[in-house]
Design an enzyme around this catalytic site. Sequence first.
Site, PDB file in Angstrom:
ATOM      1  N   GLU A  53       5.415   1.222 -22.819  1.00  0.00           N
ATOM      2  CA  GLU A  53       6.303   0.070 -22.642  1.00  0.00           C
ATOM      3  C   GLU A  53       6.205  -0.514 -21.230  1.00  0.00           C
ATOM      4  OE1 GLU A  53       7.825  -1.560 -24.821  1.00  0.00           O
ATOM      5  OE2 GLU A  53       9.317  -2.757 -23.750  1.00  0.00           O
TER       6      GLU A  53
ATOM      7  N   GLU B 227      -9.875  34.898 -26.948  1.00  0.00           N
ATOM      8  CA  GLU B 227      -8.466  35.255 -26.856  1.00  0.00           C
ATOM      9  C   GLU B 227      -7.675  34.149 -26.173  1.00  0.00           C
ATOM     10  OE1 GLU B 227      -8.651  39.263 -25.364  1.00  0.00           O
ATOM     11  OE2 GLU B 227      -6.454  39.358 -25.476  1.00  0.00           O
TER      12      GLU B 227
ATOM     13  N   HIS C 101       0.875  -1.183   0.000  1.00  0.00           N
ATOM     14  CA  HIS C 101       0.000   0.000   0.000  1.00  0.00           C
ATOM     15  C   HIS C 101       0.903   1.220   0.000  1.00  0.00           C
ATOM     16  CE1 HIS C 101      -2.834   3.052   0.820  1.00  0.00           C
ATOM     17  NE2 HIS C 101      -2.598   3.139   2.120  1.00  0.00           N
TER      18      HIS C 101
ATOM     19  N   ASP D  84     -13.760  30.791 -24.373  1.00  0.00           N
ATOM     20  CA  ASP D  84     -13.260  32.148 -24.501  1.00  0.00           C
ATOM     21  C   ASP D  84     -12.674  32.236 -25.909  1.00  0.00           C
ATOM     22  OD1 ASP D  84     -12.568  34.676 -23.948  1.00  0.00           O
ATOM     23  OD2 ASP D  84     -11.139  34.221 -22.366  1.00  0.00           O
TER      24      ASP D  84
HETATM   25  C1  LIG Z   1      -0.747   9.399   7.419  1.00  0.00           C
HETATM   26  S1  LIG Z   1      -1.071   7.759   7.296  1.00  0.00           S
HETATM   27  C2  LIG Z   1      -2.783   7.483   7.522  1.00  0.00           C
HETATM   28  C3  LIG Z   1      -3.153   6.043   7.540  1.00  0.00           C
HETATM   29  C4  LIG Z   1      -2.902   5.396   6.240  1.00  0.00           C
HETATM   30  O1  LIG Z   1      -3.549   5.747   5.258  1.00  0.00           O
HETATM   31  C5  LIG Z   1      -1.883   4.394   6.050  1.00  0.00           C
HETATM   32  O2  LIG Z   1      -1.706   3.921   4.961  1.00  0.00           O
HETATM   33  C6  LIG Z   1      -1.047   3.925   7.165  1.00  0.00           C
HETATM   34  O3  LIG Z   1      -1.800   3.175   7.992  1.00  0.00           O
HETATM   35  P1  LIG Z   1      -1.069   2.421   9.191  1.00  0.00           P
HETATM   36  O4  LIG Z   1      -2.199   2.018  10.092  1.00  0.00           O
HETATM   37  O5  LIG Z   1      -0.311   1.278   8.605  1.00  0.00           O
HETATM   38  O6  LIG Z   1      -0.160   3.437   9.829  1.00  0.00           O
HETATM   39 ZN   LIG Z   2      -3.038   4.641   3.405  1.00  0.00          ZN
END
Ligand SMILES: CSCCC(=O)C(=O)COP(=O)(O)O
Ligand SMILES: [Zn+2]
Length: 417
Positions: A154, A280, A129, A278
């Site tokens: 690519e 111009e 993430h 617009d």
């Molecule tokens: C500023 S981070 C806010 C929380 C979040 O979106 C994230 O991805 C981190 O979550 P965590 O609970 O792993 O700190």
């Molecule tokens: Zn997050």
Amino acid sequence: MASCCETEAAAVTTEAYLAGAAVREARELVAELCRHFYAPGWVTGTGGSITVKVNDPAVPLADRLIVMSPSGVQKERMVAADMYVFSADGKVLSEPAAKPWPNKPPKCTDCAPLFMKAYQMRGAGAVIHSHGIETCIASMLDPGAKEFRMTHMEMLKAIKGHGYRDELVIPIIENTPYEYELTDSLSEAIAAYPKATAVLVRNHGIFVWGDSWISAKTQAESYHYLLDAAIKLYQLGIDWTTPEHGPVNRAKRSRSILNPGIPNECHAAEPLKCVVLDIEGTTTPISFVTDVMFPYARDNVRKHLTSTFYSEETKEDIKLLRVQIEDDLRNGIPGAVPVPPDEAGKEEVINSLVANVESMIEADWKVTSLKQLQGHIWRTGFEREEIHGVIFEDVPEALKNWNSRNIKKQKRNQELF
Ligand SMILES: CSCCC(=O)C(=O)COP(=O)(O)O
Ligand SMILES: [Zn+2]
């Protein structure tokens, strides 16, 4: 009697297994990835999170333990002991020891339920993430878009199941105040897009999964690259959703009139109904106005007033100019000279009007009387074909396109056409 799978699943939850090499390596790997992803800004400000399955070929993927990063931590300082370990069905088996103030008490990442969806619904081996700024901004280019699309790049080859000519479709889900509240919409997106290996969260970031940590990392890098490219192409007015990628600033403007915002409206929630234009700098180069139209008006004041002096329109123009000039004289505006009464004769009146208008133009005086007279001079100029309008080369194509789709055009501050 327990089946062999139940036996294997139970075996990985023993203290001995948790303390073994496979789990240790997975802990070290997540810590290393946290540190690594800090540099490109994927996990700064405690944002983002990482998880991998423990790599143990002796255990079926579905039964392998899961290691996850902790919540609210400085990712660039992570070490193996900071990690959480989960069973394959999401039970916490091991948590890190508390650290002294100012560290917060340990807590597992808020992304845990989301990560579990990628594991359970896609048989993922790892999930990343990221809060990389490109993932956040790309999700904001069209606030109504439910998908991000791209083709003919690519780097698409780095995304599982994609070739250069394939179309990448990343579902976009809406952000929520708390990360765990994304669980349902994330799982709906995973279900609705079987080919997807990522989900964008608007104004937030991206979740990317792969069969292994290498696959997740490679794809995450490619997604960041492609999303960054889309932002840059957006700024250049280039359409990244079509094979041709659209014209590059053909008309020497920062954007094409056909694609002032989102290319091809392919992301628009609502079909386009009306375009406000617009002139111009939008349909016509600014240089045409400054280099052609203004000089034409300045050079033709006398001719216009002389040839139309007795027309009702010009009488009105002169009336308005007289009021303005009297006002200017009262206020001591330089260049304003008295206009004699009509009885003084046409030539006398025109001489003084020309002198006033020239100094108004010189001073770039933005008053209705001047604008109105200029408008009438320009109209005559166009009618007599002494001046010819200039439009950017993509304007006819854009107008034809909008006409064929029954989209109304409106000149700024004027009627629909
Ligand atoms: C500023 S981070 C806010 C929380 C979040 O979106 C994230 O991805 C981190 O979550 P965590 O609970 O792993 O700190
Ligand atoms: Zn997050």
